[in-house]
Design an enzyme around this catalytic site. Structure first.
Site, PDB file in Angstrom:
ATOM      1  N   GLY A  31      46.220  38.481  39.343  1.00  0.00           N
ATOM      2  CA  GLY A  31      47.062  39.475  40.010  1.00  0.00           C
ATOM      3  C   GLY A  31      48.437  38.980  40.408  1.00  0.00           C
ATOM      4  O   GLY A  31      49.377  39.765  40.521  1.00  0.00           O
ATOM      5  N   ARG A  68      48.975  46.026  34.774  1.00  0.00           N
ATOM      6  CA  ARG A  68      49.637  44.830  35.307  1.00  0.00           C
ATOM      7  C   ARG A  68      51.103  44.785  34.876  1.00  0.00           C
ATOM      8  O   ARG A  68      51.942  44.227  35.563  1.00  0.00           O
ATOM      9  CB  ARG A  68      48.946  43.557  34.807  1.00  0.00           C
ATOM     10  CG  ARG A  68      47.564  43.335  35.386  1.00  0.00           C
ATOM     11  CD  ARG A  68      47.127  41.890  35.170  1.00  0.00           C
ATOM     12  NE  ARG A  68      45.684  41.712  35.235  1.00  0.00           N
ATOM     13  CZ  ARG A  68      44.983  41.589  36.358  1.00  0.00           C
ATOM     14  NH1 ARG A  68      45.596  41.632  37.514  1.00  0.00           N
ATOM     15  NH2 ARG A  68      43.677  41.435  36.320  1.00  0.00           N
ATOM     16  N   PHE A  74      45.237  52.454  47.044  1.00  0.00           N
ATOM     17  CA  PHE A  74      45.013  51.551  45.913  1.00  0.00           C
ATOM     18  C   PHE A  74      46.247  51.529  45.027  1.00  0.00           C
ATOM     19  O   PHE A  74      46.622  52.544  44.446  1.00  0.00           O
ATOM     20  CB  PHE A  74      43.777  51.962  45.118  1.00  0.00           C
ATOM     21  CG  PHE A  74      43.369  50.904  44.138  1.00  0.00           C
ATOM     22  CD1 PHE A  74      42.614  49.811  44.548  1.00  0.00           C
ATOM     23  CD2 PHE A  74      43.768  50.969  42.813  1.00  0.00           C
ATOM     24  CE1 PHE A  74      42.259  48.804  43.657  1.00  0.00           C
ATOM     25  CE2 PHE A  74      43.415  49.968  41.911  1.00  0.00           C
ATOM     26  CZ  PHE A  74      42.656  48.893  42.341  1.00  0.00           C
ATOM     27  N   VAL A  75      46.855  50.362  44.939  1.00  0.00           N
ATOM     28  CA  VAL A  75      48.104  50.253  44.189  1.00  0.00           C
ATOM     29  C   VAL A  75      47.920  49.447  42.904  1.00  0.00           C
ATOM     30  O   VAL A  75      47.030  48.601  42.819  1.00  0.00           O
ATOM     31  CB  VAL A  75      49.214  49.609  45.051  1.00  0.00           C
ATOM     32  CG1 VAL A  75      49.643  50.532  46.172  1.00  0.00           C
ATOM     33  CG2 VAL A  75      48.776  48.259  45.610  1.00  0.00           C
ATOM     34  N   ASP A 119      46.140  45.209  38.976  1.00  0.00           N
ATOM     35  CA  ASP A 119      45.481  45.956  37.908  1.00  0.00           C
ATOM     36  C   ASP A 119      44.469  46.961  38.443  1.00  0.00           C
ATOM     37  O   ASP A 119      44.021  46.891  39.589  1.00  0.00           O
ATOM     38  CB  ASP A 119      44.720  44.996  36.999  1.00  0.00           C
ATOM     39  CG  ASP A 119      43.441  44.484  37.660  1.00  0.00           C
ATOM     40  OD1 ASP A 119      43.528  43.934  38.777  1.00  0.00           O
ATOM     41  OD2 ASP A 119      42.345  44.659  37.087  1.00  0.00           O
ATOM     42  N   ASP A 178      48.523  38.336  45.155  1.00  0.00           N
ATOM     43  CA  ASP A 178      49.215  39.615  45.053  1.00  0.00           C
ATOM     44  C   ASP A 178      49.089  40.427  46.337  1.00  0.00           C
ATOM     45  O   ASP A 178      50.044  40.996  46.820  1.00  0.00           O
ATOM     46  CB  ASP A 178      48.693  40.423  43.845  1.00  0.00           C
ATOM     47  CG  ASP A 178      47.167  40.506  43.790  1.00  0.00           C
ATOM     48  OD1 ASP A 178      46.484  40.003  44.706  1.00  0.00           O
ATOM     49  OD2 ASP A 178      46.641  41.090  42.817  1.00  0.00           O
ATOM     50  N   LYS A 199      47.823  44.840  53.533  1.00  0.00           N
ATOM     51  CA  LYS A 199      47.394  46.108  54.127  1.00  0.00           C
ATOM     52  C   LYS A 199      47.007  45.827  55.572  1.00  0.00           C
ATOM     53  O   LYS A 199      45.886  45.384  55.833  1.00  0.00           O
ATOM     54  CB  LYS A 199      46.200  46.674  53.362  1.00  0.00           C
ATOM     55  CG  LYS A 199      46.520  47.112  51.938  1.00  0.00           C
ATOM     56  CD  LYS A 199      45.287  47.645  51.243  1.00  0.00           C
ATOM     57  CE  LYS A 199      45.604  48.088  49.821  1.00  0.00           C
ATOM     58  NZ  LYS A 199      44.399  48.396  49.034  1.00  0.00           N
ATOM     59  N   ASP A 204      43.989  41.952  51.369  1.00  0.00           N
ATOM     60  CA  ASP A 204      43.252  43.174  51.685  1.00  0.00           C
ATOM     61  C   ASP A 204      42.176  42.801  52.713  1.00  0.00           C
ATOM     62  O   ASP A 204      42.471  42.685  53.899  1.00  0.00           O
ATOM     63  CB  ASP A 204      42.679  43.738  50.382  1.00  0.00           C
ATOM     64  CG  ASP A 204      42.010  45.084  50.555  1.00  0.00           C
ATOM     65  OD1 ASP A 204      42.273  45.754  51.563  1.00  0.00           O
ATOM     66  OD2 ASP A 204      41.219  45.481  49.683  1.00  0.00           O
TER      67      ASP A 204
HETATM   68  P1  5GP Z   1      40.443  40.754  49.286  1.00  0.00           P
HETATM   69  O1  5GP Z   1      39.585  39.582  48.885  1.00  0.00           O
HETATM   70  O2  5GP Z   1      41.579  40.405  50.220  1.00  0.00           O
HETATM   71  O3  5GP Z   1      39.666  41.948  49.735  1.00  0.00           O
HETATM   72  O4  5GP Z   1      41.050  41.296  47.966  1.00  0.00           O
HETATM   73  C1  5GP Z   1      42.017  40.644  47.325  1.00  0.00           C
HETATM   74  C2  5GP Z   1      42.017  41.069  45.896  1.00  0.00           C
HETATM   75  O5  5GP Z   1      41.506  42.411  45.731  1.00  0.00           O
HETATM   76  C3  5GP Z   1      43.424  41.093  45.425  1.00  0.00           C
HETATM   77  O6  5GP Z   1      43.780  39.829  44.893  1.00  0.00           O
HETATM   78  C4  5GP Z   1      43.386  42.177  44.402  1.00  0.00           C
HETATM   79  O7  5GP Z   1      42.996  41.618  43.178  1.00  0.00           O
HETATM   80  C5  5GP Z   1      42.312  43.121  44.873  1.00  0.00           C
HETATM   81  N1  5GP Z   1      42.891  44.278  45.581  1.00  0.00           N
HETATM   82  C6  5GP Z   1      42.847  44.584  46.887  1.00  0.00           C
HETATM   83  N2  5GP Z   1      43.513  45.718  47.159  1.00  0.00           N
HETATM   84  C7  5GP Z   1      44.018  46.139  45.975  1.00  0.00           C
HETATM   85  C8  5GP Z   1      44.823  47.278  45.565  1.00  0.00           C
HETATM   86  O8  5GP Z   1      45.256  48.140  46.339  1.00  0.00           O
HETATM   87  N3  5GP Z   1      45.114  47.337  44.240  1.00  0.00           N
HETATM   88  C9  5GP Z   1      44.672  46.421  43.324  1.00  0.00           C
HETATM   89  N4  5GP Z   1      45.030  46.596  42.065  1.00  0.00           N
HETATM   90  N5  5GP Z   1      43.927  45.350  43.674  1.00  0.00           N
HETATM   91  C10 5GP Z   1      43.611  45.222  44.980  1.00  0.00           C
HETATM   92 MG    MG Z   2      43.456  39.468  42.586  1.00  0.00          MG
END
Ligand code: 5GP
Ligand code: MG
Length: 192
Positions: free
Chosen positions: A57, A178, A165-166, A172, A113, A144, A116
């Site tokens: 990402g 991407r 969700f972006v 992706d 990237d 976020k 979350d």
């Molecule tokens: P976390 O482990 O912080 O929940 O998630 C991180 C990963 O989830 C990011 O590196 C990304 O790959 C994916 N992710 C979280 N939110 C989004 C979103 O809004 N869009 C996309 N495309 N991926 C997200």
């Molecule tokens: Mg990722």
């Protein structure tokens, strides 16, 4: 938000977007600012900076960011799978390919990237800490705040965004989008 002129973008990707959240010029400006902040932080680093991107990402962000850095640096690669809850074999993050450079005693900047839930960054941070870097900081393009956990904080943040969700600029859905040059909100009916 105003849509860009059709001809400038691949219409098949544009059709899948509900709206554009962060246009290209705004992204480019902010990435340059982040690079300046990062540059100031590590300008006098006696240890040598190693940037560790979380694939895939962060690749577009990484490529733009490091070309704005005015000093020598290294890239360390680590491959992590972080299947999310809905994956068939759901589990937490795990290392697929261990880090390929020695970071002991070096300044390390972990790049992702988006922050979350923080599960991925928390996991990778622990993997890197075990290798005794001189310092370890985190840089994310997006965050976020509605969800960001208290124990995983980023030292450099491009943009705080709403909980949507972006895709695009490296992010992706199903490994698509991407290469979309801006950050857009995917039409919810395409993934729900
Ligand atoms: P976390 O482990 O912080 O929940 O998630 C991180 C990963 O989830 C990011 O590196 C990304 O790959 C994916 N992710 C979280 N939110 C989004 C979103 O809004 N869009 C996309 N495309 N991926 C997200
Ligand atoms: Mg990722």
């Amino acid at each position: 938000m105003q849509r860009p002129a059709r001809g400038r973008y691949n219409p098949r990707m544009l059709d899948d977007l509900e709206r554009i959240l962060i246009p290209q010029d705004v992204l480019a400006r902010r990435v340059r600012e982040l690079a300046q902040d990062i540059g100031r932080t590590y300008a006098d680093s006696p240890h040598g900076l190693v940037i560790v991107p979380i694939l895939a990402g962060s690749i577009i962000f990484l490529a733009d960011l490091i070309r704005c850095l005015p000093f020598k640096m290294r890239i360390g690669l680590i491959a992590v799978s972080s299947y999310r809850g809905t994956a068939p074999a759901a589990h937490g993050p795990r290392v697929i390919q261990p880090l390929n450079v020695d970071i002991t005693g070096r300044d390390v900047l972990l790049i992702d990237d988006i922050l979350d839930t923080g599960n991925t960054l928390r996991f990778v941070r622990e993997q890197l800490r075990e290798r005794n870097p001189a310092s370890l900081r985190i840089c994310v393009l997006l965050r976020k705040p509605a969800k960001a956990p208290l124990d995983v904080t980023a030292d450099f943040v491009g943009f705080d965004i709403e909980d949507v969700f972006v895709v695009g600029y490296g992010l992706d859905y199903n490994d698509l989008y991407r290469n979309w040059p801006a950050i857009g909100v995917l039409r919810p009916e395409l993934y729900s």
